[in-house]
Design a protein around this motif. Sequence first.
Motif, mmCIF file in Angstrom:
data_model
loop_
_atom_site.group_PDB
_atom_site.id
_atom_site.type_symbol
_atom_site.label_atom_id
_atom_site.label_comp_id
_atom_site.label_asym_id
_atom_site.label_seq_id
_atom_site.Cartn_x
_atom_site.Cartn_y
_atom_site.Cartn_z
ATOM 1 N N THR A 1 0.561 -0.687 0.154
ATOM 2 C CA THR A 1 -0.154 -0.285 -0.150
ATOM 3 C C THR A 1 0.738 1.616 0.459
ATOM 4 N N ALA A 2 1.650 1.484 0.444
ATOM 5 C CA ALA A 2 2.676 3.074 0.569
ATOM 6 C C ALA A 2 3.482 2.900 -0.488
ATOM 7 N N ARG A 3 4.243 1.755 -1.038
ATOM 8 C CA ARG A 3 4.484 2.026 -2.045
ATOM 9 C C ARG A 3 3.811 2.137 -3.725
ATOM 10 N N GLU A 4 2.205 2.167 -2.925
ATOM 11 C CA GLU A 4 0.936 2.370 -4.247
ATOM 12 C C GLU A 4 1.399 4.358 -4.156
ATOM 13 N N LEU A 5 1.169 4.101 -2.997
ATOM 14 C CA LEU A 5 0.932 5.655 -2.441
ATOM 15 C C LEU A 5 2.182 6.557 -3.013
ATOM 16 N N GLU A 6 3.812 6.429 -2.918
ATOM 17 C CA GLU A 6 4.691 6.555 -3.283
ATOM 18 C C GLU A 6 4.860 7.266 -5.058
ATOM 19 N N GLN A 7 4.034 5.372 -5.581
ATOM 20 C CA GLN A 7 3.959 5.612 -7.125
ATOM 21 C C GLN A 7 2.716 7.048 -7.397
ATOM 22 N N ALA A 8 2.171 6.719 -7.039
ATOM 23 C CA ALA A 8 0.666 7.936 -7.351
ATOM 24 C C ALA A 8 1.600 9.507 -7.130
ATOM 25 N N GLU A 9 2.296 10.057 -5.882
ATOM 26 C CA GLU A 9 2.684 10.918 -5.227
ATOM 27 C C GLU A 9 3.715 11.166 -6.734
ATOM 28 N N ARG A 10 4.074 10.057 -6.771
ATOM 29 C CA ARG A 10 6.122 10.416 -7.950
ATOM 30 C C ARG A 10 4.743 11.067 -9.108
ATOM 31 N N ARG A 11 3.894 10.386 -9.983
ATOM 32 C CA ARG A 11 3.404 10.657 -11.399
ATOM 33 C C ARG A 11 2.503 12.451 -10.629
ATOM 34 N N LYS A 12 2.413 12.591 -9.939
ATOM 35 C CA LYS A 12 1.651 13.889 -9.385
ATOM 36 C C LYS A 12 2.812 14.824 -9.946
ATOM 37 N N GLN A 13 3.663 14.977 -9.135
ATOM 38 C CA GLN A 13 5.201 15.432 -9.433
ATOM 39 C C GLN A 13 5.472 15.332 -10.887
ATOM 40 N N LEU B 1 3.472 15.518 -13.161
ATOM 41 C CA LEU B 1 2.596 15.884 -14.734
ATOM 42 C C LEU B 1 2.293 17.502 -14.104
ATOM 43 N N ALA B 2 2.826 18.111 -12.386
ATOM 44 C CA ALA B 2 3.267 19.233 -12.615
ATOM 45 C C ALA B 2 4.027 20.153 -12.691
ATOM 46 N N GLU B 3 6.196 18.882 -12.874
ATOM 47 C CA GLU B 3 6.743 19.491 -13.787
ATOM 48 C C GLU B 3 6.728 19.758 -15.038
ATOM 49 N N LYS C 1 5.626 23.655 -19.639
ATOM 50 C CA LYS C 1 4.718 23.486 -20.313
ATOM 51 C C LYS C 1 4.115 25.680 -20.492
ATOM 52 N N GLN C 2 4.220 25.023 -19.299
ATOM 53 C CA GLN C 2 4.122 27.098 -19.317
ATOM 54 C C GLN C 2 5.549 27.447 -19.329
ATOM 55 N N GLN C 3 6.641 27.448 -18.498
ATOM 56 C CA GLN C 3 7.742 28.159 -19.243
ATOM 57 C C GLN C 3 8.282 28.396 -20.270
ATOM 58 N N ALA C 4 8.088 26.942 -21.223
ATOM 59 C CA ALA C 4 8.263 27.121 -22.251
ATOM 60 C C ALA C 4 7.713 28.649 -23.710
ATOM 61 N N GLU C 5 6.223 28.275 -23.045
ATOM 62 C CA GLU C 5 4.823 28.825 -23.390
ATOM 63 C C GLU C 5 5.939 30.827 -23.034
ATOM 64 N N ALA C 6 6.446 30.998 -21.731
ATOM 65 C CA ALA C 6 6.560 32.057 -21.396
ATOM 66 C C ALA C 6 7.267 32.412 -22.455
ATOM 67 N N ASP C 7 8.445 31.914 -22.955
ATOM 68 C CA ASP C 7 10.014 32.264 -23.191
ATOM 69 C C ASP C 7 9.929 32.474 -24.714
ATOM 70 N N TYR C 8 8.470 31.438 -25.960
ATOM 71 C CA TYR C 8 8.505 31.861 -27.014
ATOM 72 C C TYR C 8 7.489 33.001 -27.050
#
Length: 310
Positions: free
Chosen positions: A33-45, A47-49, A54-61
């Motif tokens: 269960t702890a491993r599944e929670l860790e994987q979910a948190e990594r996927r969330k980070q 996606l955020a990264e 994407k936002q930085q690239a748009e700003a640079d453009y």
Amino acid sequence: MAEQDKKAEEITGHEPEKQAGGEKKKGKSLFETARELEQAERRKQELAEREHQKQQAEADYKEREKYGEQLEADKRELIRLKQGIASDSDTIFEEKQEKRHYTLRQRIGNFFYHNKWWLGIAAFFAVVIGVLIYDDVTTVEPDMIILQLSADSELALRTEGTAQYFEQFVPDLNGDGQVKVAVYCIPVTNDPNNSTNYYNGDSSKLVVEMQSSSAMLVLADSTCKDTIMPEQTFQDLSQQFSDNPLVSGYSFDLTKTDFLKKIGYEGELDDLYLGIRKVQKLMFATEEKMQASYDQAFPVLEQVISDLSK
């Protein structure tokens, strides 16, 4: 077992599945269960990264696009200024360089660096002028010039002795407080067109001297008779010195005197005489100037003849 299922339900949020026959299925372990929670948190980070990138690239453009538009606008404005369409610009400003302050040593160094060629030329002419001035100041103007027209090489080496001999009879004519006689030696031959005379410049020197009144007394021999034509050039001395056997026409025979010994000449000469040029109008001298030079030279001639005829 019931307590374990309850903890699993609290962690996962799901009720443990039941097996067939009404029995509950075996739940996931705490580690899984702890491993599944860790994987979910990594996927969330991740996606955020990605979203941040994407936002930085748009700003640079957008920033690059804005900068490109500004460059294009400045280029158009510069063209308008160069073509005279606009006299001032709100976007393009002349860059004013800050005035640099130099030390005295730097200013002197810059001056010499940027003007080194002109300074070199000026220094050259300054040296030349200085040498000419020094030569003019230190050179003693002769009171009298004796013209020596003989091809005898040893006689040419005795010009200093000749000058010293004549100096005892010459007064201080230029008033500088001292007496100096200069002997100009020009070795000429009977052939006035001799190539050696022309090559050495002797012919030109002879013409200059014989067409001026600077040298009235002349030491000569028969080798230059055809060149200088002494009968037409020299004064006839037979009347002034009629009682002197060494005087014949225009010449005073020096070979029968001790003149050569007095000037330091070693050897014998059978052909050398002293004469004085007659007064006549010349290319570089008027008859009046020639007469003045003659009046200064003739007393010296008289004294020399008297001294050598003893």
